[in-house]
Design an enzyme around this catalytic site. Structure first.
Site, PDB file in Angstrom:
ATOM      1  N   ASN A  72       0.949  -1.334   0.163  1.00  0.00           N
ATOM      2  CA  ASN A  72      -0.067  -0.073  -0.021  1.00  0.00           C
ATOM      3  C   ASN A  72       0.780   1.250  -0.031  1.00  0.00           C
ATOM      4  OD1 ASN A  72      -2.339  -1.740   0.080  1.00  0.00           O
ATOM      5  ND2 ASN A  72      -2.705  -1.378   2.358  1.00  0.00           N
ATOM      6  N   GLU A 173      -2.503  -3.783  -5.466  1.00  0.00           N
ATOM      7  CA  GLU A 173      -3.966  -3.790  -5.039  1.00  0.00           C
ATOM      8  C   GLU A 173      -4.895  -2.723  -5.500  1.00  0.00           C
ATOM      9  OE1 GLU A 173      -3.922  -4.683  -0.887  1.00  0.00           O
ATOM     10  OE2 GLU A 173      -3.148  -6.607  -1.135  1.00  0.00           O
ATOM     11  N   TYR A 244      -4.197 -13.613   2.403  1.00  0.00           N
ATOM     12  CA  TYR A 244      -3.941 -13.807   3.765  1.00  0.00           C
ATOM     13  C   TYR A 244      -4.856 -14.575   4.591  1.00  0.00           C
ATOM     14  CZ  TYR A 244      -0.561  -9.948   3.076  1.00  0.00           C
ATOM     15  OH  TYR A 244       0.106  -9.192   2.525  1.00  0.00           O
ATOM     16  N   GLU A 292       1.765 -11.784  -2.504  1.00  0.00           N
ATOM     17  CA  GLU A 292       1.640 -11.589  -1.081  1.00  0.00           C
ATOM     18  C   GLU A 292       0.876 -12.688  -0.541  1.00  0.00           C
ATOM     19  OE1 GLU A 292       0.101  -7.744   0.562  1.00  0.00           O
ATOM     20  OE2 GLU A 292       0.890  -6.709  -1.174  1.00  0.00           O
TER      21      GLU A 292
HETATM   22  O1  AHR Z   1       1.560  -6.800   3.505  1.00  0.00           O
HETATM   23  C1  AHR Z   1       0.736  -5.741   3.896  1.00  0.00           C
HETATM   24  C2  AHR Z   1      -0.359  -5.031   3.177  1.00  0.00           C
HETATM   25  O2  AHR Z   1      -1.345  -5.986   2.907  1.00  0.00           O
HETATM   26  C3  AHR Z   1       0.334  -4.655   1.922  1.00  0.00           C
HETATM   27  O3  AHR Z   1       0.877  -3.315   1.996  1.00  0.00           O
HETATM   28  C4  AHR Z   1      -0.860  -4.546   0.953  1.00  0.00           C
HETATM   29  O4  AHR Z   1      -0.504  -4.758  -0.377  1.00  0.00           O
HETATM   30  C5  AHR Z   1      -1.786  -5.709   1.495  1.00  0.00           C
HETATM   31  O5  AHR Z   1      -3.217  -5.361   1.518  1.00  0.00           O
END
Ligand code: AHR
Length: 503
Positions: A72, A173, A244, A292
């Site tokens: 971000n 993103e 995640y 990510e």
């Molecule tokens: O990795 C943490 C954050 O997660 C990153 O800055 C962003 O790309 C995602 O939402």
């Protein structure tokens, strides 16, 4: 003991493993850079202020590529602020994480750090608040040999040789409303296409990652990929995926099944890429950059408290998830999933590397230690090289809230160039050990080299600075190999690396 079997054959291959599958990520966020990789004045700091203890841990993993500087953060970042004499670099408010960026570490310093860490830089450009012109300039600065405005500026700033950055992210993103410069798929696709063209005109050797949707769960997912690819397909090389997982309801079997979702996600994005390929009558294949991925949920409440207390402080201790043993098991299954999809997942970045949702933790002014997730990541990076094999696994399954038919034994295998074979295996069974029969006959005469085991009786066990070895690998029970057939004991709830070498 319960039983499962794995059949391997040297001719059944998923494909070559791109070493960049074991990449990671350092963002200007929290204490990843300041207090993480960089801490001048720390007893372990080198002449540039980089922590040697952290560098050692990064090298221990073997991280082939590190995405930088965000995340971000990058969507509001001006790369020019991060180069030139340090005392003239501006301090800027970072609107992604509500901190103040000092720019004490910038492009040159990170390139130096990457060399010391034996890794390559994957550089993300700002396509949030900036556009194609700036994208062109930064490639010229980093990769052009000299004789132009920006390449000469780099030379003047002390780097005679180009940095030669090969892999670039076209923003981050961009379908997320939280992103500075948030865009629609068509807006982004157009900007990415123009940026990509100009970047490749400056340096045709580079590879480009376009932003896929920021998550499989986003309402934009799917249409975003279709529309965005429709605009920029021929000028980009990879689509990014981010994912995640958390376990907020404390449901371990359900949590460990999350890699099923990861597999679905990968197959869906591959299908979309290939659909656009078909529609465009293109000969080009777009592959995936899973740039990510991790477990992320432990620190969410803590972060809200930090922001209530203090905004704009530099290096706020944000996203400092303390990982437990079950997190390491899911990370192991996520790595196994990438290996199974090695024909299309060419880049993957564990997010992130130090302090921020990271395998490596530091205390500012203090020690450096490995979190639980460090181990499966290190094992896969060290031993999961060469060719990904198509393993046929026959295992009992279980059902949980979100998935039916979750394999209790989650396993795959790789063959390295020296002929050695490595099996990676997570036993998701909460109580029972397994005997895993592995058919290795097609590989000739192999013997068991070692069985590495990660297990703890408490799924919530963690490592700390005081007790860094609480969750750590040990020698596994192993088993026997006879006539090309192995029988290996796989303890309940465990991560296993079973290495076979030529007898
Ligand atoms: O990795 C943490 C954050 O997660 C990153 O800055 C962003 O790309 C995602 O939402």
């Amino acid at each position: 003991m319960k039983k499962a079997s794995m059949t391997l054959d040297k001719s059944y291959r998923v494909g070559p493993i791109d070493p960049r599958m074991y990449g990671s990520f350092i963002e200007h966020l929290g204490r990843a850079v300041y207090g993480g990789i960089y801490e001048p004045g720390h007893p372990m700091a080198d002449e540039q202020g980089f922590r040697r203890d952290v560098l050692e841990k990064v090298r221990e993993i073997g991280v082939p590529v590190v995405r930088y500087p965000g995340g971000n953060f990058v969507s509001g970042f001006n790369w020019e602020d991060s180069v030139g004499p340090k005392d003239q670099r501006p301090k800027r408010l970072d609107l992604a994480w509500f901190t103040t960026e000092t720019n004490a570490v910038g492009m040159h310093e990170f390139a130096d750090w990457a060399k010391k860490a034996d890794t390559q830089v994957m550089y993300a450009i700002n396509l949030g608040t900036r556009g194609p012109e700036n994208a062109r300039d930064v490639v010229e600065y980093a990769n052009h040999k000299g004789g132009s405005k920006f390449s000469d500026m780099r030379i003047q700033n002390g780097a005679k040789e180009p940095f030669g950055i090969k892999l670039w992210c076209l923003g981050n993103e961009m379908d997320g409303p939280w992103q500075m410069g948030h865009k629609t798929a068509v807006e982004y696709g157009r900007v990415a296409n123009e940026a990509a063209k100009m970047m490749k005109w400056v340096d045709p050797s580079i590879e480009l990652v376009a932003c896929g949707s920021s998550s499989y769960q986003m309402p934009t997912f799917g249409d975003w990929e279709l529309q965005m690819l429709n605009e920029c397909y021929e000028n980009i090389d990879y689509v990014s995926l981010h994912r995640y997982y958390g376990n907020p309801t404390n449901d371990t079997p359900g949590f460990l099944a999350r890699s099923m979702d990861l597999d679905d996600f990968i197959h869906t994005v591959v299908a979309i890429c290939d659909a656009v390929k078909g529609k465009k009558h293109s000969k080009k294949q777009i592959n995936l950059s899973f740039d990510e991925w991790n477990v992320w949920y432990h620190s969410s409440e803590q972060d809200k408290e930090i922001w209530k207390r203090e905004k704009w402080g530099p290096a706020l201790p944000l996203l400092e998830d303390v990982y437990n043993f079950e997190d390491a098991l899911l990370v192991g299954s996520m790595l196994i999933t990438f290996l199974r999809n090695a024909d299309r997942v060419k880049v993957a970045c564990l997010a992130q590397l130090v302090n921020v949702i990271a395998p490596i933790m530091t205390r500012t002014g203090g020690g450096c230690w490995a979190q639980t997730i460090f181990y499966p990541y290190m094992h896969a990076s060290r031993y999961g090289r060469g060719t990904a094999l198509q393993a046929i696994v026959d295992t009992p399954v279980y059902d949980c809230k979100d998935y039916e038919g979750v394999p209790l034994i989650d396993a795959t295998a790789t063959q390295d160039d020296d002929g050695s074979v490595t099996v990676f295996c997570v036993n998701r069974d909460m109580t029972d050990d397994f005997c895993l029969d592995i058919d290795l006959r097609s590989f000739g005469n192999l013997k068991l080299k070692e069985h590495i085991l990660l297990h703890h009786d408490d799924v919530k066990a963690v490592n700390t600075e005081e007790n860094p070895g609480n969750v750590a690998p040990s020698v596994g029970p192993g088993g026997k190999v006879d006539g090309g057939k192995a029988e290996i004991k796989i303890p309940a709830l465990s991560w296993n690396v079973i290495r076979f070498e030529k007898a």
